[in-house]
Design an enzyme around this catalytic site. Structure first.
Site, PDB file in Angstrom:
ATOM      1  N   ASP A 146       0.806  -1.220   0.000  1.00  0.00           N
ATOM      2  CA  ASP A 146       0.000   0.000   0.000  1.00  0.00           C
ATOM      3  C   ASP A 146       0.842   1.274   0.000  1.00  0.00           C
ATOM      4  OD1 ASP A 146      -2.912   1.214   0.687  1.00  0.00           O
ATOM      5  OD2 ASP A 146      -1.374   2.250   1.853  1.00  0.00           O
ATOM      6  N   ALA A 178      -4.863   2.387  -0.766  1.00  0.00           N
ATOM      7  CA  ALA A 178      -4.784   1.582  -1.985  1.00  0.00           C
ATOM      8  C   ALA A 178      -5.364   0.195  -1.766  1.00  0.00           C
ATOM      9  CB  ALA A 178      -3.330   1.477  -2.455  1.00  0.00           C
ATOM     10  N   ASP A 179      -5.045  -0.421  -0.636  1.00  0.00           N
ATOM     11  CA  ASP A 179      -5.578  -1.748  -0.326  1.00  0.00           C
ATOM     12  C   ASP A 179      -7.095  -1.733  -0.186  1.00  0.00           C
ATOM     13  OD1 ASP A 179      -3.320  -3.394  -0.324  1.00  0.00           O
ATOM     14  OD2 ASP A 179      -2.798  -2.867   1.735  1.00  0.00           O
ATOM     15  N   LEU A 180      -7.596  -0.798   0.619  1.00  0.00           N
ATOM     16  CA  LEU A 180      -9.031  -0.782   0.894  1.00  0.00           C
ATOM     17  C   LEU A 180      -9.848  -0.446  -0.344  1.00  0.00           C
ATOM     18  CD1 LEU A 180      -8.995   0.981   4.382  1.00  0.00           C
ATOM     19  CD2 LEU A 180      -9.344  -1.444   3.915  1.00  0.00           C
ATOM     20  N   GLY A 183      -9.960  -3.395  -2.581  1.00  0.00           N
ATOM     21  CA  GLY A 183     -10.940  -4.355  -2.081  1.00  0.00           C
ATOM     22  C   GLY A 183     -12.357  -3.983  -2.466  1.00  0.00           C
TER      23      GLY A 183
END
Length: 392
Positions: A146, A178-180, A183
């Site tokens: 991230d 970026a990760d969330l 998702g």
């Protein structure tokens, strides 16, 4: 009924982007089976402190990082590097509606668990791969985290205090943006693929990349650059195209004031004792205010410094000017609105007793979100799942 209670999700993902997507699917009622390494499980189980502790023994358990993204799932422990583990995954994939994985590009192909292989045994499978940079290109084989994606994807260049001010410099967002967001986008893509499968009878492959998502999240900043040719810069808590839309100092702290139209600005000006600002050609329209930001903001700050945060907030709310205090995390969960909306929930945990979790923001009238399963222990449901799905 739950929205997705007829969907079986095989979750081979770890860390955050994949588990965040599968947690959303689980919240919506899908049967999510999380496949983990025997013993250690998902890497985030050890990403602490803080760790959840057993109230009787005091022994540390899973990290809070893991607990935030893995409710409403069952866990099975399998070693997919062995022929036996691979055969079990293939058998489960043959019955699954969705498979989510975030191995490096080609990482599952050597085990015969890639989309091409599994779609032959289950043509209806929706297979979602999440990587840092996607399945092709010069960076495809590179691991993506991230922080580095926020840097490479432009987020850090527009986040942080303005140059020339104390603390200036690029900053990452305090959550794994970026990760969330990947998702979330992955969940949308999966639901779209499931909907299309109802008409075509076929599954499909979904290629999600953290960098793609981060670049897409530049949103208005990207479009502004395309149109103007000017590279966006850091504005601290200010807004590139709306003024005033930032935090302002008060006598005892700060207050965010978010003026969204010219009428709101006129009411703000009047409340601050300067109704003439609302009719001044330099400030009467948003475009003019953006152009005169450097002179307007200090004048507003001079007035907000004379008022206490709570008093100013109440006054602005009474004249319908959007504003809000800057809450710490503990204050967030004491907000009456947050309590009323049930944004802190509790589930029964096998080791810790009662576990508090952040609630889903989804509100569906006929198929509401429920919190039926706490984040599972490593392999907690191996025997149960294999007996139920495969008759073993």
């Amino acid at each position: 009924m739950k929205a997705l209670d007829d969907i079986f999700v095989l979750d081979l993902s770890r860390i955050l982007a994949g588990p965040w997507a599968t947690q959303i699917l689980g919240d919506l009622g899908a049967d999510v089976v999380k496949v983990e390494r025997p013993g250690r499980g998902d890497d985030t189980r050890g990403w602490g402190p803080p760790f959840l502790t057993d109230p009787e023994t005091g022994a540390p358990g899973d990290a809070s990082y893991y607990l935030c993204a893995n409710r409403n799932k069952r866990s099975i422990a399998l070693d997919i590097s062995t022929p036996e583990g691979q055969e079990t995954i293939r058998a489960l994939a043959a019955k699954a509606d969705v498979l989510v994985e975030n191995y490096k590009v080609g990482g599952l192909k050597k085990y015969g668990l890639d989309y091409e292989s599994l779609s032959k045994v289950n043509p209806g499978l929706v297979y979602c791969s999440i990587t840092g940079f996607g399945q092709e290109g010069p960076l495809a084989g590179k691991a993506g985290y991230d922080f580095m994606i926020q840097a490479m994807g432009g987020m850090m260049s527009i986040n942080g205090e303005c140059d020339g001010l104390p603390g200036a410099g690029p900053q990452k967002v305090g959550i794994a943006m970026a990760d969330l967001s990947t998702g979330l986008y992955a969940t949308i893509a999966i639901l779209a693929a499931l909907h299309q499968r109802q008409r075509s009878g076929k599954g499909q492959y979904i290629d999600m990349a953290l960098l793609d998502t981060q670049v897409a999240m530049l949103s208005n900043h990207a479009t502004s650059y395309f149109i103007s040719g000017k590279v966006p810069t850091r504005l601290g808590n200010g807004h590139a195209t709306i003024v005033p839309y930032q935090s302002f100092p008060t006598e005892d702290g700060y207050l965010v004031i978010a003026v969204g139209n010219d009428g709101q600005f006129a009411r703000l000006a009047a409340e601050l004792g300067h109704p003439e600002w609302g009719s001044d050609a330099r400030y009467s329209t948003n475009a003019a205010r953006v152009g005169h930001r450097q002179e307007l903001i200090p004048m507003i700050e001079a007035e907000t410094r004379k008022r206490k945060s709570a008093e100013l907030q109440a006054a602005l709310e009474s004249c319908v000017v959007p504003c809000g205090q800057i809450n710490t995390v503990d204050q967030v969960f004491e907000e009456p609105q947050v309590k009323l909306r049930g944004l802190r929930q509790t589930v029964a945990h096998p080791h810790a007793g009662e576990l508090s979790i952040g609630a889903s923001p989804l509100r569906l009238s006929d198929s509401p979100i429920t919190y039926d399963r706490p984040p599972p222990l490593v392999g907690q449901h191996t025997e149960e799942v294999l007996a139920e799905k495969l008759g073993r």
